[in-house]
Write an enzyme that holds these catalytic residues in place. Structure first.
Site, PDB file in Angstrom:
ATOM      1  N   ASP A   1      36.255  19.950 -12.920  1.00 36.09           N
ATOM      2  CA  ASP A   1      36.562  18.850 -12.001  1.00 36.09           C
ATOM      3  C   ASP A   1      38.000  18.380 -12.214  1.00 36.09           C
ATOM      4  O   ASP A   1      38.578  18.572 -13.291  1.00 36.09           O
ATOM      5  CB  ASP A   1      35.630  17.652 -12.268  1.00 36.09           C
ATOM      6  CG  ASP A   1      34.175  17.998 -12.010  1.00 36.09           C
ATOM      7  OD1 ASP A   1      33.910  18.936 -11.243  1.00 36.09           O
ATOM      8  OD2 ASP A   1      33.314  17.309 -12.597  1.00 36.09           O
TER       9      ASP A   1
HETATM   10  N1  URA Z   1      30.402  19.492 -15.804  1.00 40.62           N
HETATM   11  C1  URA Z   1      30.965  18.494 -15.091  1.00 40.62           C
HETATM   12  O1  URA Z   1      30.323  17.515 -14.745  1.00 40.62           O
HETATM   13  N2  URA Z   1      32.273  18.602 -14.786  1.00 40.62           N
HETATM   14  C2  URA Z   1      33.051  19.649 -15.163  1.00 40.62           C
HETATM   15  O2  URA Z   1      34.247  19.682 -14.870  1.00 40.62           O
HETATM   16  C3  URA Z   1      32.444  20.664 -15.914  1.00 40.62           C
HETATM   17  C4  URA Z   1      31.111  20.570 -16.209  1.00 40.62           C
END
Ligand code: URA
Length: 240
Positions: A107
């Site tokens: 993310d």
């Molecule tokens: N899980 C999440 O919630 N975000 C990420 O970036 C990776 C794994």
């Protein structure tokens, strides 16, 4: 060059170097390109992939597959293009960058280990659910967490709007609201949603490991390096 297909000289040289077709045409007219020792100034000349082509005297080779680890900073998106935010590929300075892709996204507000390659089979082993590739994250949580969460994560968690529990996850409590979590799937926002299912919230998320590849402690945020042959082979790839 690999086999005996014929193609235009300018096409072949621009595929193998970072030069555009127009730049290759100019280089040919300037007499900088040779084929099997003979200077060729016609960029449209047909050549065999097996021919020895040189630019400024250096032999050109089909580049082998490439593998990098990047320490992703906050605010970068794991996409090849984005209208609004910088992308992790903006941090990469390599020829033929458009051939690279991201093996497992993070993310925008997650930091840490991102793997980048042009080897689709290799990245498939990381991202395909069939391969159960483990990913380890450090997470800072809004609320303290107690040992009962370890068993819940080990059993699998029901995420909102999903028909199946998550696969067993390993939870290590480092401090009251700091954990290390290892998952072997890649569902959408998975780690954040797992803690949300326990009425908690992830404030910071940092990926430390993917399979056997551990983020290099010496790699500053925003920097990247080539993977070693052991790191590449650890994910089951052929060495280049
Ligand atoms: N899980 C999440 O919630 N975000 C990420 O970036 C990776 C794994």
């Amino acid at each position: 060059m690999a086999n005996n297909k014929t193609l235009r000289l300018d096409k072949l040289v621009s595929q193998v170097t970072d030069l555009s077709r127009a730049e290759v045409k100019r280089a040919a007219r300037q007499g900088r390109i040779s084929v099997n020792g003979e200077v060729i100034s016609d960029p449209a000349q047909k050549v065999l992939e097996s021919d020895t082509v040189t630019l400024d005297g250096d032999a050109l080779h089909e580049p082998g597959p490439r593998y990098f680890m990047l320490n992703k900073p906050l605010g970068y998106v794991c996409a090849t293009k984005d209208g609004e935010h910088p992308t992790v590929l903006d941090l990469i300075d390599e020829p033929n960058k458009q051939k690279l892709h991201i093996a497992g996204r993070l993310d925008i507000d997650t930091t840490g280990l991102v793997l980048i390659t042009d080897d689709g089979q290799w990245s498939h082993r990381i991202t395909s659910p069939r391969h159960h590739c483990e990913k380890t994250y450090y997470a800072l949580l809004a609320e303290g967490i107690d040992d009962s969460a370890i068993e819940k994560f080990a059993k699998g968690i029901w995420l909102n709007n999903e028909k199946k529990r998550t696969k067993p996850a390993k939870l290590e409590i480092l401090y009251r609201n700091e954990v290390r979590i290892t998952i072997s799937e890649g569902r959408y926002h998975q780690v954040k949603r797992m803690f949300a299912a326990l009425d908690n919230r992830v404030l910071e998320l940092h990926r430390e490991r993917v399979g056997d590849i551990v983020l290099d402690e010496d790699l500053p945020e925003g920097e990247y390096r080539a993977l070693t042959s052991e790191e590449i082979a650890g994910m089951g790839a052929q060495e280049s």
